[in-house]
Design an enzyme around this catalytic site. Structure first.
Site, short mmCIF file in Angstrom:
data_model
loop_
_atom_site.label_atom_id
_atom_site.label_comp_id
_atom_site.label_asym_id
_atom_site.label_seq_id
_atom_site.Cartn_x
_atom_site.Cartn_y
_atom_site.Cartn_z
N GLY A 11 0.81 -1.21 0.00
CA GLY A 11 0.00 0.00 0.00
C GLY A 11 0.84 1.26 0.00
N SER A 13 1.48 3.56 -2.51
CA SER A 13 1.29 4.59 -3.54
C SER A 13 0.78 5.92 -2.99
CB SER A 13 0.34 4.09 -4.63
OG SER A 13 -0.95 3.82 -4.08
N GLY A 15 -0.41 8.18 1.06
CA GLY A 15 -0.54 8.18 2.51
C GLY A 15 0.76 7.86 3.24
N ASP A 57 -1.65 -7.66 -6.26
CA ASP A 57 -2.98 -7.83 -5.68
C ASP A 57 -2.76 -8.63 -4.40
OD1 ASP A 57 -5.51 -8.50 -4.88
OD2 ASP A 57 -6.05 -9.60 -6.70
N SER A 135 -2.25 -1.03 12.14
CA SER A 135 -3.63 -1.15 12.61
C SER A 135 -4.23 0.25 12.68
CB SER A 135 -3.67 -1.87 13.96
OG SER A 135 -4.99 -1.98 14.44
N TYR A 150 -14.77 -1.75 9.76
CA TYR A 150 -13.37 -1.32 9.70
C TYR A 150 -12.67 -1.62 11.03
CZ TYR A 150 -9.26 1.67 9.54
OH TYR A 150 -7.96 2.15 9.59
N ALA A 152 -13.48 -3.85 13.18
CA ALA A 152 -13.35 -5.30 13.30
C ALA A 152 -12.12 -5.80 12.55
CB ALA A 152 -14.61 -5.98 12.78
N LYS A 154 -9.39 -4.14 12.00
CA LYS A 154 -8.19 -3.70 12.71
C LYS A 154 -8.05 -4.40 14.07
CE LYS A 154 -6.62 -1.04 9.50
NZ LYS A 154 -5.40 -1.42 8.78
N PHE A 183 -4.33 11.14 11.23
CA PHE A 183 -3.19 11.78 10.59
C PHE A 183 -3.63 12.38 9.25
CE2 PHE A 183 -0.96 9.54 13.80
CZ PHE A 183 0.23 10.25 13.99
N THR A 185 -3.57 12.47 6.06
CA THR A 185 -3.29 11.78 4.80
C THR A 185 -4.56 11.80 3.95
OG1 THR A 185 -4.02 9.60 5.57
CG2 THR A 185 -1.74 10.25 6.08
#
Length: 279
Positions: A11, A13, A15, A57, A135, A150, A152, A154, A183, A185
């Protein structure tokens, strides 16, 4: 360079992931970074000798396995793994479909498990390594209306990470759960956060939360992502790192609210709790 590390980041690309890549390259570390489209990464970071962009993926285990193999071929080893890929989902449990909920679990939970499963043989062979699982404070405290699924996902990250830490300790591998608060982002941007296809207006607290996050909180978060990334990089060199790393004053405060609430319930209902054994 003696202290140069090789990182594998999912992940990456945008943030925190992208900020992490940039800071690591600037300090001389090597980075293998994944995205749904490596071209997006190559547009931002072009022709850097210490950088490998990978189209992955993370729901596809063979894809993940191939990416790790390419990273090993390019750099010879992997020192730090950052499971950062994920996205937000904002909707009540009733209005979110099974498909919407499962998709969030597939990315936020099973994607990280695919990475862990396929990188562990390499880390075990080295007898060293460090895994950061990103997390959220929402993985420690779930009292956010509309964020149930969401949270759940984490919470699941927190749970498997705690077990993972014990499993890999004998191999010289560290695990840290990173739980950020808010934050600044792109996490809350409309193209990043998902909402239900079929919304129910009766859930006023959820709609209010959605409006607040997208219109008031977004762009005004107190957390500086560059400082969060710097903290993660610093942690990667600590001799005895913590299992739990909370980032942001808001995360710190919410963690204590949760712990105090649990303690209150434990003590209030202690008599009932301990009276359930065989006499």
């Amino acid at each position: 360079m003696e202290n140069q590390k090789v990182w594998f980041i999912t992940g990456a690309s945008k943030g925190l992931g992208l900020s992490l890549v940039k800071q690591l390259l600037s300090k001389g570390d090597k980075v293998a970074a994944t995205s749904r489209n490596a071209a997006d990464l190559n547009k931002i970071i072009a022709n850097h000798p210490n950088f490998l962009a990978l189209t992955v993926d993370i729901n596809n285990e063979e894809d993940v396995k191939a990416a790790i193999a390419k990273s090993m071929e390019q750099f010879g080893r992997l020192d730090v793994i950052v499971n950062n890929a994920g996205y937000g989902l904002l909707g009540s449990l009733e209005e979110l479909s099974e498909e919407e909920a499962r998709k969030n679990f597939n990315i936020n939970v099973f994607g990280s498990l695919n990475v862990i499963r396929n990188v562990m043989p390499h880390l075990r062979a080295q007898q060293s390594g460090y895994i950061f699982n990103i997390s959220s404070i929402g993985g420690f405290s779930g009292n956010f209306p509309g964020w149930g699924i969401y949270c759940a996902t984490k919470f699941a990250v927190q749970g498997f990470s705690e077990s993972l830490a014990e499993e890999v300790k004998p191999f010289g591998i560290n695990v840290t759960i990173v739980s950020p608060g808010y934050f600044r982002t792109s996490f809350l941007e409309k193209d990043s956060i998902n909402v239900p296809k079929n919304q129910l207006d009766v859930y006023q607290s959820v709609r209010a939360s959605q409006t607040a996050h997208q219109q008031q909180i977004n762009g005004n978060q107190a957390g500086d992502p560059e400082k969060a990334v710097a903290a993660i990089i610093e942690m990667s060199s600590v001799e005895n790192p913590p299992l739990h790393l909370f980032l942001g004053e808001d995360a710190y405060n919410r963690a204590y609210v949760k712990m105090d609430a649990v303690k209150t319930d434990l003590e209030k209902w202690k008599k009932m709790t301990i009276a359930t054994g065989f006499n």
